[in-house]
Design an enzyme around this catalytic site. Structure first.
Site, PDB file in Angstrom:
ATOM      1  N   THR A  21       0.849  -1.195   0.000  1.00 26.32           N
ATOM      2  CA  THR A  21       0.000   0.000   0.000  1.00 26.32           C
ATOM      3  C   THR A  21       0.881   1.241   0.000  1.00 26.32           C
ATOM      4  O   THR A  21       2.086   1.154  -0.283  1.00 26.32           O
ATOM      5  CB  THR A  21      -0.987  -0.038   1.188  1.00 26.32           C
ATOM      6  N   ASN A  22       0.330   2.399   0.276  1.00 25.40           N
ATOM      7  CA  ASN A  22       1.115   3.650   0.316  1.00 25.40           C
ATOM      8  C   ASN A  22       0.579   4.544   1.432  1.00 25.40           C
ATOM      9  O   ASN A  22      -0.375   4.177   2.122  1.00 25.40           O
ATOM     10  CB  ASN A  22       1.064   4.342  -1.050  1.00 25.40           C
ATOM     11  N   ARG A  23       1.179   5.731   1.581  1.00 21.32           N
ATOM     12  CA  ARG A  23       0.883   6.593   2.732  1.00 21.32           C
ATOM     13  C   ARG A  23      -0.351   7.468   2.569  1.00 21.32           C
ATOM     14  O   ARG A  23      -0.602   8.330   3.411  1.00 21.32           O
ATOM     15  CB  ARG A  23       2.071   7.518   2.999  1.00 21.32           C
ATOM     16  N   SER A  24      -1.104   7.319   1.494  1.00 20.15           N
ATOM     17  CA  SER A  24      -2.255   8.207   1.295  1.00 20.15           C
ATOM     18  C   SER A  24      -3.228   8.108   2.470  1.00 20.15           C
ATOM     19  O   SER A  24      -3.606   7.011   2.883  1.00 20.15           O
ATOM     20  CB  SER A  24      -2.991   7.821   0.008  1.00 20.15           C
ATOM     21  N   ALA A  88      -4.611   7.557  -4.498  1.00 20.53           N
ATOM     22  CA  ALA A  88      -3.216   7.167  -4.725  1.00 20.53           C
ATOM     23  C   ALA A  88      -3.236   5.675  -5.056  1.00 20.53           C
ATOM     24  O   ALA A  88      -3.146   4.824  -4.173  1.00 20.53           O
ATOM     25  CB  ALA A  88      -2.385   7.438  -3.488  1.00 20.53           C
TER      26      ALA A  88
END
Ligand code: CTP
Length: 230
Positions: A21-24, A88
C-alpha cells in the site's frame, strides 16, 4: 451536478495476511467530497481503506485493490458530470497472490509485480467519459511540466499538482499547497488546510465545468489520445 471522486490508497494483497500500500490518508479526496456536498452537488465517493468518516449524504463504494477501483469507476461513471481522481492508486500489484501465508526461506525474497490499470487514463478512451475530468499529480521536481504532461496523456481538463518533496504538505498532512494546471494556463493556490483548499478547488472545478475557463480538450490532447496504445 453528479460528481464521482476516487480517494485513499489501494491495498494489493500478497498473501492472506500481507499487502502492498502507500501513505495516502484520503484527506484531500474526502475534504473535496464534503465541499461538493456543501455546494449542493451529489457525490459518489469510491475509496480505498482510510480512517476517515464518510461525509454525510455521500454515496460510498469501499474498495481495496486497484482492480476493484477500476471496476467500480467503470460501473458508475455513466451519468457523471465531474470526475475527480484523488486516489493514490498502486502502480503495481503482485503478479500472484499466495493462497497461504508466505513462509520465510532464503535470505532474500524477490516479488514479481505487474502494472495495475490506469483508471484516470481509462476515463476518456475506455469508459467514454465526456464530462469534466480532474486528476492529481504528486511530483518531486518539475511540477508544472510533469503535471502538464499528465494532463495531456490522460485527457484531463485540470491537474491539481503538489510538490511532495516539501515535508509540510502532501500525503498525510492536514495542509496542502497546489498548482492548478489547465490546458492553456496555470494558477498557484497558496498553502492552506485541506479543508479550506477543498472549497477553493470545488469552486474552480465547477467554474471550469460551466465553461468559464477553457474546458475544451486542446489539439495536443486530441492527438495524444488518438496515438495512445490500446
Ligand atoms: N491514477 C489512477 N490509476 C492509476 C494510477 C493513477 O487513476 N493506476 C490517477 C491518480 O488518482 C491521479 C493521477 O492518476 O489522479 C496520478 O497520475 P500518475 O501518472 O499515476 O502519477 P504519479 O502517481 O505521480 O506517478 P508517475 O509520476 O510515476 O507516473
Amino acid at each position: 451536478m453528479h460528481v464521482l471522486i476516487t480517494a485513499g490508497p489501494t491495498r494489493e494483497p500478497l498473501d492472506p495476511v500481507r499487502y502492498l500500500t502507500n501513505r495516502s490518508s484520503g484527506k484531500m479526496g474526502y475534504a473535496m467530497a464534503h465541499a461538493f456536498i456543501h455546494a449542493g452537488h451529489s457525490v459518489l465517493l469510491i475509496s480505498g481503506p482510510t480512517t476517515l468518516d464518510v461525509p454525510d449524504h455521500v454515496d460510498f463504494i469501499p474498495i481495496e485493490t486497484a482492480a476493484e477501483m477500476h471496476a467500480a469507476v467503470a460501473n458508475s461513471i455513466g451519468g457523471v458530470d465531474i470526475a475527480v481522481f484523488a486516489a493514490a492508486v498502486a502502480d503495481y500489484t503482485p503478479a500472484h497472490v499466495a493462497a497461504h501465508k508466505i513462509k520465510k526461506s532464503g535470505a532474500t525474497l524477490t516479488l514479481e509485480l505487474v502494472r495495475t490499470p490506469d483508471i484516470l487514463g481509462a476515463a476518456r478512451l475506455e469508459f467514454g467519459f465526456a464530462g469534466t475530468l480532474v486528476g492529481f499529480a504528486a511530483e518531486t521536481e518539475n511540477l508544472e511540466a510533469n503535471a502538464r504532461d499528465k494532463l495531456t496523456r490522460k485527457g484531463c481538463n485540470l491537474i491539481i499538482a503538489n510538490d511532495v518533496s516539501k515535508p509540510a504538505f502532501g500525503f498525510d498532512s492536514d495542509r496542502n499547497e497546489v498548482l492548478l494546471v489547465y490546458p492553456d494556463h496555470h494558477e498557484a493556490l497558496p498553502a492552506n488546510s485541506k479543508h479550506a483548499l477543498a472549497h477553493h478547488l470545488v469552486t474552480a472545478i465547477v467554474e471550469l465545468h460551466k465553461g468559464h475557463q477553457s474546458s475544451v480538450i486542446s489539439k495536443d490532447q486530441e492527438l495524444a489520445l488518438i496515438h495512445l496504445p490500446q
